[in-house]
Scaffold this motif. Sequence first.
Motif, short mmCIF file in Angstrom:
data_model
loop_
_atom_site.label_atom_id
_atom_site.label_comp_id
_atom_site.label_asym_id
_atom_site.label_seq_id
_atom_site.Cartn_x
_atom_site.Cartn_y
_atom_site.Cartn_z
N GLU A 126 31.07 47.36 48.74
CA GLU A 126 30.29 47.66 47.65
C GLU A 126 28.75 47.81 48.47
OE1 GLU A 126 30.67 48.09 43.53
OE2 GLU A 126 30.93 49.65 45.26
N GLN A 127 28.26 47.00 49.09
CA GLN A 127 26.88 47.04 49.66
C GLN A 127 26.70 47.74 51.19
OE1 GLN A 127 26.56 42.71 50.35
NE2 GLN A 127 26.60 42.07 48.09
N GLY A 128 28.12 48.39 51.15
CA GLY A 128 27.86 49.19 52.72
C GLY A 128 27.64 48.50 53.77
N LYS A 129 28.17 47.19 54.02
CA LYS A 129 28.09 46.49 55.04
C LYS A 129 29.31 46.29 55.78
CE LYS A 129 24.33 43.43 52.95
NZ LYS A 129 24.00 42.20 52.61
N PRO A 130 29.28 45.90 57.11
CA PRO A 130 30.66 45.81 57.80
C PRO A 130 31.71 44.67 57.32
CG PRO A 130 28.74 46.07 59.25
CD PRO A 130 28.11 45.73 58.11
N ILE A 131 32.84 44.89 57.20
CA ILE A 131 33.68 43.80 56.79
C ILE A 131 34.47 43.13 58.12
CG2 ILE A 131 34.28 44.69 54.61
CD1 ILE A 131 37.06 45.46 55.70
N PRO A 132 34.78 41.92 58.31
CA PRO A 132 35.04 41.61 59.45
C PRO A 132 36.42 41.75 59.50
CG PRO A 132 34.84 39.75 57.55
CD PRO A 132 34.28 40.76 57.28
N PHE A 133 37.21 42.27 60.58
CA PHE A 133 38.64 42.79 60.95
C PHE A 133 39.08 42.31 61.90
CE2 PHE A 133 41.56 45.98 61.57
CZ PHE A 133 42.18 46.53 60.43
N TYR A 134 39.93 41.25 61.57
CA TYR A 134 40.40 40.32 62.72
C TYR A 134 41.94 40.97 63.19
CZ TYR A 134 37.07 36.87 61.32
OH TYR A 134 35.73 36.28 60.89
N GLY A 135 41.93 41.16 64.52
CA GLY A 135 43.05 41.62 64.96
C GLY A 135 43.36 43.32 65.04
N ASP A 136 44.30 43.80 65.22
CA ASP A 136 44.51 45.18 65.09
C ASP A 136 45.25 45.61 63.63
OD1 ASP A 136 47.01 44.36 64.72
OD2 ASP A 136 48.03 45.15 66.41
N GLY A 137 44.99 44.70 62.53
CA GLY A 137 45.19 45.18 61.14
C GLY A 137 46.66 44.98 60.85
N SER A 138 47.49 44.48 61.84
CA SER A 138 48.99 44.69 61.62
C SER A 138 49.53 43.18 60.88
CB SER A 138 49.84 44.73 62.79
OG SER A 138 49.66 43.67 63.62
N THR A 139 48.38 42.19 60.87
CA THR A 139 48.74 40.78 60.48
C THR A 139 48.87 41.01 58.93
OG1 THR A 139 46.45 40.38 60.08
CG2 THR A 139 47.50 39.39 62.02
N SER A 140 49.82 40.34 58.14
CA SER A 140 50.16 40.51 56.85
C SER A 140 49.92 39.22 55.89
CB SER A 140 51.43 41.30 56.65
OG SER A 140 52.45 40.62 57.05
N ARG A 141 49.82 39.43 54.55
CA ARG A 141 49.71 38.07 53.81
C ARG A 141 50.71 38.37 52.67
NH1 ARG A 141 48.35 36.49 57.76
NH2 ARG A 141 46.54 35.19 58.65
N ASP A 142 51.03 37.66 51.83
CA ASP A 142 51.63 37.62 50.51
C ASP A 142 50.91 37.42 49.64
OD1 ASP A 142 53.65 37.64 48.59
OD2 ASP A 142 54.93 36.40 49.52
N TYR A 143 49.95 38.26 49.12
CA TYR A 143 49.08 38.14 48.42
C TYR A 143 49.73 38.14 46.78
CZ TYR A 143 45.78 39.72 51.72
OH TYR A 143 44.99 40.01 52.82
N THR A 144 49.24 37.18 46.14
CA THR A 144 49.67 36.66 44.66
C THR A 144 48.87 36.84 43.71
OG1 THR A 144 51.31 35.06 45.89
CG2 THR A 144 51.43 35.21 43.64
N TYR A 145 48.96 37.46 42.52
CA TYR A 145 47.93 37.58 41.61
C TYR A 145 47.47 36.42 40.89
CZ TYR A 145 45.26 40.13 37.90
OH TYR A 145 44.25 40.15 37.07
N ILE A 146 46.54 36.06 40.50
CA ILE A 146 46.31 34.88 39.73
C ILE A 146 47.00 34.66 38.35
CG2 ILE A 146 44.22 35.85 38.61
CD1 ILE A 146 44.74 32.24 39.44
N GLY A 147 47.24 35.70 37.64
CA GLY A 147 48.26 35.58 36.52
C GLY A 147 49.76 35.10 36.75
N ASP A 148 50.08 35.59 37.84
CA ASP A 148 51.48 35.12 38.24
C ASP A 148 51.37 33.94 38.74
OD1 ASP A 148 52.51 37.55 37.81
OD2 ASP A 148 52.04 38.29 39.87
N ILE A 149 50.48 33.42 39.43
CA ILE A 149 50.39 31.84 39.90
C ILE A 149 50.27 30.90 38.70
CG2 ILE A 149 48.65 30.25 40.92
CD1 ILE A 149 50.48 31.36 43.09
N VAL A 150 49.30 31.36 37.71
CA VAL A 150 49.09 30.48 36.55
C VAL A 150 50.47 30.44 35.71
CG1 VAL A 150 48.25 30.31 34.47
CG2 VAL A 150 46.73 30.69 36.23
N ALA A 151 51.12 31.58 35.83
CA ALA A 151 52.80 31.51 35.02
C ALA A 151 53.42 30.39 35.74
CB ALA A 151 52.98 32.89 34.90
N GLY A 152 53.51 30.50 37.16
CA GLY A 152 54.49 29.69 37.98
C GLY A 152 54.02 28.39 37.63
#
Length: 328
Positions: free
Chosen positions: A206-232
């Motif tokens: 949003e601010q037009g600044k660089p984002i830190p991008f570690y590695g080649d972009g192939s690393t992955s994360r199992d992102y979990t939405y807050i509503g699902d976590i709270v329900a759990g």
Amino acid sequence: MRILITGGAGFIGSHLAERLFLCGHDIIIVDNFNDFYSPAVKRRNFTETAGNAAACGRRLLLCEGDIRDEEFIRAIFTQELPDAVIHLAAAAGVRPSIDNPLLYEEVNVRGTMNLLEAAKAIGVRLFLFASSSSVYGNNPKVPFAEADPVDNPISPYAATKKAGELICHTYHHLYDINIACLRFFTVYGPRQRPDLAISKFVRLIEQGKPIPFYGDGSTSRDYTYIGDIVAGIEKALQWVNTGEKRYDIFNLGGSSPVALNRLVKIIEHQLGKKAVLECLPMQAGDVERTFANIEKSSSVLGYKPVTPIEEGIANFVRWYQDSEQPLP
């Protein structure tokens, strides 16, 4: 019930408190508003939470202090007599734990023991412990299941979370405290901590600044939405609240990993802006991927995540852009 939430002014804790108000519970929040990230963010969270408590007609008590302070914790338990404890407070973050491992041991291990000792002293029988997917380390087997060996952590943070699980089992065995240890997988959504990837990327793009991008972009994360976590978490609280003696470990994840390259593209699409990448090498302590096997959580708890990553990021971006006080 009267439920004590440690770290209750934080990202997950504030959402959880609001969910529990709607279920008719009164809440005691313990938080020290430390400066790991701006305390103003957590105070804003608490203000919103307090407004929701009032709207629901529920009691909300804030006890400001540190879980490492044994006398402080004992006094809260003795005076407020909670029926259940949901322990979210922690020294967070894989990378900072490498720089300051003794702090992580003090907060995540000794702090957890202070809470369990206080629970034992007044007879609290319901306890939830926030663990982490980081305990799996670089497990070559995917998806990660609760029965997988977790004896090779690659950061002090991960080691302290595994230690917390073991300590919880000890108190369950000795003192009949019903405990569920919940391994969270990369939680995101409105109010997410500003140091975490999605929040940081949205702000910098949003601010037009660089984002830190570690590695080649192939690393992955199992992102979990807050509503699902709270329900759990709510499902886990119901599970421990029985007449049976119970201890177990549960994954709470989205079970749908997202590669870093794809994550950036989704955020770019939601913002309508291109990211400027600051390409950097992989960092010590970072795992290559996380991926939750949620068969056990689904069958035992009835846990079922329902929010796809595109919808969750859209919700976060909308919250961020509508916020009157942008994140730092």
